[in-house]
Structure formats: C-alpha cells, structure tokens
Write a protein that holds these residues in place. Structure first.
Motif, PDB file in Angstrom:
ATOM      1  N   ASN A  21       0.944  -0.570  -0.422  1.00 48.69           N
ATOM      2  CA  ASN A  21      -0.035  -0.024  -0.328  1.00 48.69           C
ATOM      3  C   ASN A  21       0.849   1.749   0.271  1.00 48.69           C
ATOM      4  O   ASN A  21       0.332   2.118   0.585  1.00 48.69           O
ATOM      5  CB  ASN A  21      -0.998   0.361   0.893  1.00 48.69           C
ATOM      6  CG  ASN A  21      -2.504   0.502   1.292  1.00 48.69           C
ATOM      7  OD1 ASN A  21      -2.847   0.965  -0.483  1.00 48.69           O
ATOM      8  ND2 ASN A  21      -2.611   1.726   1.595  1.00 48.69           N
ATOM      9  N   LEU A  22       2.093   1.323  -0.729  1.00 45.80           N
ATOM     10  CA  LEU A  22       3.232   3.040  -1.068  1.00 45.80           C
ATOM     11  C   LEU A  22       2.711   3.237  -1.938  1.00 45.80           C
ATOM     12  O   LEU A  22       1.776   2.852  -2.777  1.00 45.80           O
ATOM     13  CB  LEU A  22       4.149   2.111  -1.221  1.00 45.80           C
ATOM     14  CG  LEU A  22       5.202   1.219  -0.736  1.00 45.80           C
ATOM     15  CD1 LEU A  22       6.372   0.778  -1.200  1.00 45.80           C
ATOM     16  CD2 LEU A  22       5.906   2.053   1.021  1.00 45.80           C
ATOM     17  N   ASN A  23       3.104   4.370  -1.595  1.00 41.51           N
ATOM     18  CA  ASN A  23       1.964   5.674  -3.064  1.00 41.51           C
ATOM     19  C   ASN A  23       3.455   5.542  -4.401  1.00 41.51           C
ATOM     20  O   ASN A  23       5.051   5.620  -3.797  1.00 41.51           O
ATOM     21  CB  ASN A  23       2.176   6.761  -2.203  1.00 41.51           C
ATOM     22  CG  ASN A  23       2.331   8.027  -3.316  1.00 41.51           C
ATOM     23  OD1 ASN A  23       2.270   7.838  -4.451  1.00 41.51           O
ATOM     24  ND2 ASN A  23       1.398   9.157  -3.100  1.00 41.51           N
ATOM     25  N   TYR A  50       8.764  -4.196  -9.713  1.00 37.67           N
ATOM     26  CA  TYR A  50       8.575  -4.058 -11.145  1.00 37.67           C
ATOM     27  C   TYR A  50       6.759  -4.112 -11.249  1.00 37.67           C
ATOM     28  O   TYR A  50       6.232  -3.404 -12.268  1.00 37.67           O
ATOM     29  CB  TYR A  50       9.401  -4.678 -11.639  1.00 37.67           C
ATOM     30  CG  TYR A  50       9.010  -4.490 -13.349  1.00 37.67           C
ATOM     31  CD1 TYR A  50      10.131  -4.035 -13.582  1.00 37.67           C
ATOM     32  CD2 TYR A  50       8.743  -5.828 -14.231  1.00 37.67           C
ATOM     33  CE1 TYR A  50       9.956  -3.294 -15.405  1.00 37.67           C
ATOM     34  CE2 TYR A  50       8.322  -5.017 -15.967  1.00 37.67           C
ATOM     35  CZ  TYR A  50       9.428  -3.402 -15.892  1.00 37.67           C
ATOM     36  OH  TYR A  50       9.790  -2.967 -17.747  1.00 37.67           O
ATOM     37  N   ASN A  51       6.606  -5.666 -11.016  1.00 37.18           N
ATOM     38  CA  ASN A  51       4.721  -5.247 -11.720  1.00 37.18           C
ATOM     39  C   ASN A  51       3.853  -5.086 -10.881  1.00 37.18           C
ATOM     40  O   ASN A  51       2.653  -4.794 -10.874  1.00 37.18           O
ATOM     41  CB  ASN A  51       4.590  -6.942 -12.165  1.00 37.18           C
ATOM     42  CG  ASN A  51       4.965  -8.055 -12.544  1.00 37.18           C
ATOM     43  OD1 ASN A  51       6.076  -6.896 -14.016  1.00 37.18           O
ATOM     44  ND2 ASN A  51       6.217  -8.638 -12.855  1.00 37.18           N
ATOM     45  N   LYS A  52       4.503  -4.515  -9.529  1.00 33.02           N
ATOM     46  CA  LYS A  52       3.628  -4.389  -8.154  1.00 33.02           C
ATOM     47  C   LYS A  52       4.063  -3.122  -7.672  1.00 33.02           C
ATOM     48  O   LYS A  52       4.144  -3.309  -6.259  1.00 33.02           O
ATOM     49  CB  LYS A  52       2.906  -5.668  -7.448  1.00 33.02           C
ATOM     50  CG  LYS A  52       1.759  -5.041  -6.658  1.00 33.02           C
ATOM     51  CD  LYS A  52       0.977  -6.225  -5.728  1.00 33.02           C
ATOM     52  CE  LYS A  52      -0.247  -6.436  -4.641  1.00 33.02           C
ATOM     53  NZ  LYS A  52      -0.264  -4.597  -4.238  1.00 33.02           N
ATOM     54  N   LYS A  53       4.115  -2.113  -8.545  1.00 36.31           N
ATOM     55  CA  LYS A  53       5.253  -0.481  -7.453  1.00 36.31           C
ATOM     56  C   LYS A  53       4.622  -0.515  -6.442  1.00 36.31           C
ATOM     57  O   LYS A  53       4.807   0.763  -6.161  1.00 36.31           O
ATOM     58  CB  LYS A  53       5.012  -0.272  -8.795  1.00 36.31           C
ATOM     59  CG  LYS A  53       6.125  -0.085 -10.206  1.00 36.31           C
ATOM     60  CD  LYS A  53       6.584   0.877 -11.000  1.00 36.31           C
ATOM     61  CE  LYS A  53       7.605   0.840 -11.856  1.00 36.31           C
ATOM     62  NZ  LYS A  53       6.864  -1.021 -12.832  1.00 36.31           N
ATOM     63  N   GLY A 113      16.325   0.960 -11.951  1.00 30.71           N
ATOM     64  CA  GLY A 113      16.087   1.578 -10.258  1.00 30.71           C
ATOM     65  C   GLY A 113      15.196   1.757  -9.297  1.00 30.71           C
ATOM     66  O   GLY A 113      15.778   1.814  -8.428  1.00 30.71           O
ATOM     67  N   LEU A 114      14.834  -0.164  -9.763  1.00 29.62           N
ATOM     68  CA  LEU A 114      13.638  -0.335  -8.148  1.00 29.62           C
ATOM     69  C   LEU A 114      14.601  -0.869  -7.615  1.00 29.62           C
ATOM     70  O   LEU A 114      13.677  -0.879  -6.054  1.00 29.62           O
ATOM     71  CB  LEU A 114      12.732  -1.014  -9.265  1.00 29.62           C
ATOM     72  CG  LEU A 114      11.411  -0.282 -10.154  1.00 29.62           C
ATOM     73  CD1 LEU A 114      11.191  -1.329 -10.969  1.00 29.62           C
ATOM     74  CD2 LEU A 114      11.102   0.587  -9.543  1.00 29.62           C
ATOM     75  N   THR A 115      15.329  -2.025  -7.300  1.00 26.18           N
ATOM     76  CA  THR A 115      16.125  -2.264  -6.943  1.00 26.18           C
ATOM     77  C   THR A 115      17.469  -1.690  -6.079  1.00 26.18           C
ATOM     78  O   THR A 115      18.535  -1.152  -7.546  1.00 26.18           O
ATOM     79  CB  THR A 115      16.750  -4.017  -7.610  1.00 26.18           C
ATOM     80  OG1 THR A 115      15.566  -4.159  -7.766  1.00 26.18           O
ATOM     81  CG2 THR A 115      17.397  -4.750  -6.062  1.00 26.18           C
ATOM     82  N   LYS A 116      18.274  -1.661  -5.110  1.00 26.76           N
ATOM     83  CA  LYS A 116      19.243  -0.951  -4.703  1.00 26.76           C
ATOM     84  C   LYS A 116      20.112  -1.677  -3.904  1.00 26.76           C
ATOM     85  O   LYS A 116      18.678  -1.903  -2.562  1.00 26.76           O
ATOM     86  CB  LYS A 116      18.992   0.549  -3.805  1.00 26.76           C
ATOM     87  CG  LYS A 116      18.521   1.572  -5.672  1.00 26.76           C
ATOM     88  CD  LYS A 116      19.840   2.337  -5.597  1.00 26.76           C
ATOM     89  CE  LYS A 116      18.996   3.850  -6.290  1.00 26.76           C
ATOM     90  NZ  LYS A 116      18.905   2.862  -8.109  1.00 26.76           N
TER      91      LYS A 116
END
Length: 504
Positions: A317-319, A345-348, A399-402
């Motif tokens: 439930n992130l923005n 990636y599929n559920k941002k 850049g979704l994984t850090k």
C-alpha cells in the motif's frame, strides 16, 4: 534485645535519609549522585500495599538480594544486594527505565548505609530471603520455605498479554522468562481475541519467581502488559517446534503445517543453556523496554529460533508515484541497517526490504506497520523471502532495486552504539543532531516547513548541536525525516534526524 535496637536504628537512619531525599531535587541525576554507590538501595514512594516479595523482585534480575527493611508508614524500603556491582547495575538500569510496583512509579537511589542490620527474629522476611537465595544459587529451598514460596506447585504459567500494541513472539517471551530459570516449553494461542501463552519452567519455584517479578509489568514502554497466573496443568504436551509452540528439550520435533521450523543447531545450543542468550546483555531485563529489545538486536543476539527466520520485510500500500528505494532506506533505517530495497516491478505499490537481521525486521515492523507515508497507510509484514535478489548483470530494472550493504548511513554498525538506546516509535517530534554552529532556529524552521509541513515548536539543546523540532502531525514528521536525514548543512556537515520520545 540487640536485634530490636538495630531495627530502631535502621528506621531512624531511614527517616534521616528520607528528609535528605525529600529536600533534594527530584531530577534523576541529582538523586543518584546524593550518596556514593553502595550495595544498599533506598527505595521511595512505594504503594501502601506493596509486599516485601515485590520489593525483592525489583532486585532479583540483577543479582542476589541479601536483606530488606521496609518502613511501612513511610512507603519506603531498604534493599541490600549481594554485591555493590549488582546494586550499581540495578541503579543504572532503573535510571533509563522507570521502575514500577503495582503500576506505581517508584524511586531508587543509593543509601548511606553500607549494609543493613535488621532484626533476625523477623522470621517471615528471613524465610522469603532464604527461599530467594536458595533459588538463585540453584539449590532447592528447605521444605517449609518451599511451602511458603511454592504454594502453587505448578511449573506452568498462564500468560495473557493486555494492550498488545506490538506483536509479541514466542521468542520474546522465552527471552524475558528465562531470566528466572530454565524455560522448557511454550505454547502460544489466541483465545477470546486475546494473545495467551502457556510456559513451563523446569522448577515450580522458578515459575513462582517469574510470576512475582513480571505480573503486571509491560514488555514494551506502556503497552503489552503481562497478566500471569498458574496453570492447572503441570506438564505441557508440545507436538511441533515452530513460531507458535516450542519444546526446548526436544529439538528434533517437526515444524508441522508449513510453519517455519527451528534451526536444529540453534535448538540444540538452546536446550543446553537457555540462560546464555540474553544473560550477557545489560538492560534486557524486566520490564523489557523497547530499548532493551533494541539492545538485544545491538548485540546481534539471535533470539532463539529466529536465526533461521528472515530479516526481509514486505511493505505494501505504498504511494507508487512518490516512493523510491532511497525513501524506504531512510525510513526503515531508523530501526535497523537496511541492506537492500526492491520495489516490485509488476506491483509498484509494494517493496521488499532486507534488514541486517530478524530482530531489526521485527523492530521495524512493530514500529512502522500502520503508519502514513506519502498520504497512504502502509502495511509491513515479514516476507517469506530470505534475501532480496539483485537484478541480473546488464538488466536495467529502472532503478527499482538498490543495494545499501556498504552504505555509510547505517545507524547501527557499531555494536553498543548510542543509537540503540534511542529507538522510538514515529512521533511528531524529531530529534536533530550534528547541527553546525552558525545555523539558527529560523534556518531550521524554514528548512523543515519547506519539507511540506508545519513547524509547531522548536527547542535547541544547551550546546546548540542538537535540537527538538515538533511538526503538526506524525505523517509530516515521517516526511521530514525522509527528506532531511543526512541533509548537507554546508561545510560537509550532515544533519542527523530521528524520532524523539520527548515533546516540547
């Protein structure tokens, strides 16, 4: 006759000490500095109905209690510990965690006495002390004392947790109760919408001690209150070792029903010595405050059974318009060292966050689940994943994984760092540190209102390197912490921001 005059002297000296104490300032520092360390402690403001046994229970987790004198009419007592070291540990602990008897806050300081002379004819007191010392030295008390102490002959306690604001795991219970003896088995369950547990000691006297010391105590500050009585059962039958039930004497039991199993090497080590795990950590005593739980994490002590469990959290439930790996790294970094963050990636609106161990994951979950971040109430649960995978070489995941494994911003790298004592739930008041000398209150008020909030109050500490700033809501404070922790204030001085337990 001598004995009687000794008591009179004890009472007289006690009243002198009372006068000295009541004239002095009530600030904790002054109170502790009034007398040099002594193995005799002066306890004030006890509730009228407090029993000797309850006063003795205050000292038990710190070492042997060798004598006690209660001044009933004055709501005071003197407690003599076996060693000065035990008394010092006790005073130091209770300056950070306010001691309570029957839910009433009390005061503890060093006494001017170096030892207590009391009337040895007071048989009841002697019997209680004798029982306690026998239990502590591992022996079994004489039969008459045993009858007095263990009127309840069951080694099994029934524990109900009231006001359960944070999750309480089987491991946390094991941690707290093993202070009083060997915990053999625990079964947890929910009944009438209340979390309950049955916990079996190796000896009924240990169960009696634990009930005396812990009944009515809070596990975390002002919540998760323990209500303890004796079970009619004298032996528990545990079928599975998992996160709901555990038999420490039989590490080979299956996990059953797809529950996470207990790592067998941990179980084996554990069944041999259930006192070793937290015995070395000062502060992780009753009541196990949130700070003490953090201290446990600081020592990198695996809570029993958590060695095999994961330090990965699933946040949902992130923005998705606003959230970034960096914002999650900063917020979750208040409660532990974040190793990796992956926004799915599929559920941002969901992300996986890998903490450095399961204790930190538990701490972050208990503090952040249900908080508002970028206008949305986030959900935090433990993930089934053991680690967060990095994208394969050459694959761009936008850049979704850090990976933050080597980040210089980890707050808890140093064992025993002060940061472990300053872990608090999100609050509208933030603690700022590392403020450059030339920065003014107006500069900071402007900086924090630009982060999209309203500054309600501000206060510099004396040296002006630290300050408290109060935003109008917890959500604004969370936002400000995300935006401004590690903010460069010029001259390569970076602002440090954390949640405060104080208000201005």
């Amino acid at each position: 006759m001598d004995g009687i005059s000794d008591v009179a002297v004890g009472v007289k000296r006690g009243s002198d000490e009372l006068n000295r104490a009541s004239n002095g300032s009530d600030s904790k520092k002054l109170r502790v500095e009034e007398a040099p360390p002594s193995r005799v402690l002066h306890i004030r403001k006890l509730p009228n109905e407090a029993s000797e046994t309850e006063v003795i229970a205050l000292g038990l987790p710190f070492g042997k209690v060798t004598n006690i004198l209660t001044l009933k009419g004055k709501n005071q007592a003197f407690l003599e510990m076996g060693t000065e070291e035990a008394a010092v540990t006790m005073v130091n602990y209770y300056t950070t965690v306010t001691p309570h008897v029957r839910n009433v806050p009390i005061f503890i300081q060093y006494s001017n006495h170096k030892e207590l002379k009391t009337d040895s004819g007071n048989q009841r007191t002697q019997a209680v002390l004798q029982a306690v010392s026998a239990v502590q030295s591992g022996g079994s008390p004489s039969s008459d004392v045993q009858e007095a102490l263990a009127a309840a002959s069951s080694p099994v306690l029934r524990i109900i947790i009231d006001n359960m604001f944070y999750p309480v795991t089987l491991d946390v219970l094991q941690q707290i109760f093993s202070k009083f003896g060997t915990v053999m088995k625990i079964i947890t369950f929910t009944k009438n919408n209340q979390f309950q547990a049955l916990l079996q000691f190796s000896d009924p006297v240990n169960a009696q001690q634990a009930k005396l010391a812990l009944d009515g105590q809070n596990i975390y500050n002002s919540c998760c209150t323990l209500r303890i009585d004796f079970s009619k059962l004298v032996n528990l039958n545990v079928k599975y070792n998992n996160d709901k039930s555990r038999d420490y004497t039989r590490p080979e039991l299956p996990a059953g029903d797809g529950q996470p199993s207990l790592d067998s090497t941990v179980a084996a080590a554990f069944s041999k010595d259930s006192n070793s795990l937290l015995g070395k950590i000062p502060g992780a005593l009753n009541p196990l405050s949130a700070a003490a739980a953090a201290a446990a994490a600081a020592g990198r002590v695996a809570l029993a059974g958590q060695a095999g469990s994961s330090g990965v959290l699933l946040v949902s439930n992130l923005n998705e318009e606003m959230v970034t790996p960096q914002s999650l790294f900063t917020l979750f970094g208040v409660y532990g060292d974040v190793q990796r963050v992956k926004i799915l990636y599929n559920k941002k609106d969901s992300a996986l966050i890998q903490m450095s161990d399961a204790n930190q994951a538990q701490l972050a979950m208990s503090h952040l689940n249900g908080q508002k971040m970028y206008g949305k109430i986030i959900r935090v649960t433990l993930s089934k994943h053991q680690t967060v995978a990095l994208p394969r070489d050459g694959l761009d995941d936008q850049g979704l994984t850090k990976d933050y494994t080597n980040s210089p911003l980890h707050r808890f790298k140093k064992p025993g760092s002060k940061n472990f004592q300053n872990i608090f739930p999100p609050s509208a008041t933030l603690h700022l540190s590392n403020i450059p000398q030339d920065v003014t209150e107006d500069d900071l008020r402007l900086l924090f209102s630009n982060a999209g909030g309203t500054v309600k109050a501000f206060k510099f500490f004396q040296d002006r390197k630290m300050a408290l700033i109060q935003m109008s809501t917890v959500e604004e404070a969370i936002q400000a912490l995300i935006d401004l922790h590690n903010y460069n204030m010029g001259g390569n001085q970076h602002l440090r921001v954390s949640f405060s337990k104080s208000t201005i």
